[in-house]
Enzyme design. Structure first.
Site, PDB file in Angstrom:
ATOM      1  CE  LYS A 175      -3.453   2.325   2.870  1.00  0.00           C
ATOM      2  NZ  LYS A 175      -4.441   2.179   3.935  1.00  0.00           N
TER       3      LYS A 175
ATOM      4  CD  GLU B 280      -6.874   4.583   5.844  1.00  0.00           C
ATOM      5  OE1 GLU B 280      -6.132   5.011   6.742  1.00  0.00           O
ATOM      6  OE2 GLU B 280      -6.479   3.838   4.938  1.00  0.00           O
TER       7      GLU B 280
END
Ligand code: AMP
Length: 566
Positions: free
Chosen positions: A68, A145
């Site tokens: 990621k 997020e």
């Protein structure tokens, strides 16, 4: 069906929305977290999650993790004789989550809301979206997020309008965000963080204390020993004693040795880490123009916020106890699932409009007139400042600087430095302007940043009305539709390991790893129990297999323990 996905650096997870609220979808092994690890074997079989993690120990050249961090970059990951980008590896994780969700829910999953860190720029967000598409998912929404976490706390529980501070301390990163929920609009006011601060640093404190106590020098340890001691320290960290102390046990020269680190001593050792946490917290509050006492909710996200010392520190720092009603590992995925439900306009969900901030300053390069009338290039002129609420659009006026200047180059930059060359170049626009004297031609430059963090730059020559626009794309990783479809076909050929055999496979891989690590009698024992298990698998009787799997797992546990005592 639409699901929410938290595509994490170390672990990923999916959730869906029910009438009783959002729920986590367990994976093929019945676990809520799927390690973000991918491995491919010689037969083009793809392993994702725990089995990939086991394979990584024995075949590190055929596995990848932590990809990621490279999302949207040109970095290539070599797995055996194949080569993948971070977004392609992520697409395998997403495909695995999609398949597990379909199995669990008994229906097709076609769409997903995927979360990304708030500081992900447009290139990384687009790469994440493409990863979803490569996995066969429509990704209409990428959600930050902290926004997802705040939604999981705020909206599902139908709280009043409030200000949130999302405190996200994971394995290797710390992110803090300030959000505002006001009149059904959720706005990120500021984000800040430290990319090199997380749970691993706390594990190190326990590990170093243990090694020091037993006169061991970590430089003198083999890689295998280092992994072993680190795992023991990690276990100790995740299971503190009743009184908050950390009891670390490990086997040294065949003898079990233990060290207890008291709560007080641990907190003393962690002081420096806590000091580092304070800096981004202060910056985010000052960027957002919010005072600590104006914050209504402190939301904890990330595995490391489960540590009692971290919770105590947070309580002290903010003068109140943080809300822990949602599992910090799961808040983001749950929030993404709620966002999916909002998209589908599920009645039980309060609809909110989400806004985000632009995590970096975006601007252009300009020449500045110095005292002696000399023009100096390489200066950065911000147009959209860091932490501007998006969608945002701002126009600045610029003028030609030389007599008879007919060419203008607009250099689009991202970053915080005063000097253009220190910032990241996102592209350029070239314009031809009418021949005129210096300062006579005006060019209006507009930067528009949308909710999906895509930047559009428009330059307009005032005298002629001519406009040129540029949508900022990452040249290297951007694919045409045809390229994308071709790559999808190639990747579809690589099948994810069948779910019904996954639990057995994980154990066999573990057996293989232990076999490589063991010697002598233990190796023989491993061979024997593994053969027995394989023999039962061959017979294909599900009830016998379940029982044998339990026995095999116990045998492996026993042998692994013995390996360190001998
Ligand atoms: P995340 O990146 O959010 O998955 O967080 C991973 C980090 O959380 C790792 O450093 C773990 O060691 C840590 N962690 C997970 N569970 C616990 C726990 N119960 N106590 C302390 N740390 C934990």
């Amino acid at each position: 069906m639409i699901i929410g996905i938290d595509l994490g650096t170390t672990n990923s997870l999916a959730a869906y929305f029910t009438e009783d609220g959002p729920k986590i979808i367990p994976n093929r092994l019945g676990e809520r977290l799927t390690p973000s690890v991918v491995s491919i074997d010689e037969n083009d079989q793809v392993f994702v999650g725990r089995s990939a993690l086991e394979r990584m120990a024995v075949h590190p050249d055929q596995a990848a993790s932590l990809f990621k961090r490279s999302m949207g970059s040109k970095k290539e990951f070599h797995l055996g004789n194949k080569c993948f980008s971070a977004e392609e590896l992520s697409s395998f994780v997403l495909r695995s989550l999609k398949e597990d969700a379909e199995y669990y829910l008994g229906e097709e999953v076609t769409e997903a809301v995927i979360s990304v860190p708030a500081y992900f720029n447009d290139v990384k967000r687009k790469a994440t979206k493409r990863a979803g598409e490569l996995a066969g998912l429509r990704v209409e929404r990428i959600i930050s997020e902290p926004t997802a976490a705040a939604i999981a706390y705020g909206l599902y529980q139908k709280r009043e309008d409030s200000k949130f501070l999302v405190f996200d301390l994971g394995g290797g990163t710390f992110d803090v965000s300030i959000l505002d929920l006001d009149d059904d609009i959720m706005e990120i006011r500021a984000v800040a963080g430290d990319n090199y601060l997380g749970g691993e640093d706390f594990t190190n404190l326990i590990l170093e204390n243990y090694l020091e106590d037993h006169n061991l020098d970590s430089n003198g340890l083999s890689e295998k020993e280092k992994t072993y001691f680190r795992n023991q320290a990690e276990k100790s960290k995740c299971h503190p004693e009743q009184d908050g102390s950390y009891r670390m046990q490990a086997i040294i020269d065949g003898v079990r040795e233990e060290t207890v680190l008291s709560r007080k001593d641990f907190e003393k050792k962690a002081t420096q880490l806590f000091d580092r946490i304070k800096q981004p917290v202060r910056r985010s509050l000052s960027d957002a123009g919010v005072r600590v006492r104006e914050i209504d909710e402190i939301v904890l996200v990330g595995g490391t916020t489960k540590m009692p010392a971290v919770r105590k520190f947070v309580s002290r720092l903010f003068g109140r106890v943080p809300d822990t009603s949602v599992n910090p590992d799961e808040a983001v995925a749950l929030g993404a699932a709620i966002q999916g439900a909002m998209k589908e306009r599920k009645e039980s969900v309060r609809e909110v409009i989400l806004t985000d901030v632009c995590p970096f300053t975006l601007g252009t390069e300009v020449a500045v007139k110095m005292e002696n009338d000399r023009l100096e290039n390489n200066h950065f002129c911000p147009i959209l400042e860091r932490n501007t609420v998006i969608p945002a659009s701002r126009t600045e006026k610029f003028f030609t600087i030389y007599d008879h200047q007919t060419q203008v180059e607009i250099h689009i930059l991202q970053g915080e430095s005063r000097f253009a060359s220190n910032n990241v170049s996102l592209g350029t626009i070239r314009l031809t302007v009418p021949d005129n004297m210096a300062g006579e031609e005006e060019i209006d430059i507009t930067y528009t940043y949308d909710v999906n963090a895509l930047l559009e730059v428009e330059a307009k020559i005032k005298s002629t009305g001519e406009r040129v626009t540029k949508l900022i794309k990452n040249q290297e990783t951007d694919m045409s539709l045809e390229q994308m479809q071709a790559r999808m076909k190639e990747l579809a050929y690589l099948k994810i390991h069948p779910r019904d055999q996954e639990a057995n496979k994980v154990l066999l891989l573990r057996g293989e790893r232990l076999y490589e690590e063991a010697t002598g009698e233990l190796r023989e024992a491993l061979e024997m129990v593994t053969r027995q298990f394989e023999h039962i698998l061959d017979k294909q009787d599900p009830s016998k297999i379940a029982e044998a799997r339990k026995d095999y797992e116990e045998a492996l546990d026993f042998i692994e323990e013995e390996m360190w005592t001998n």
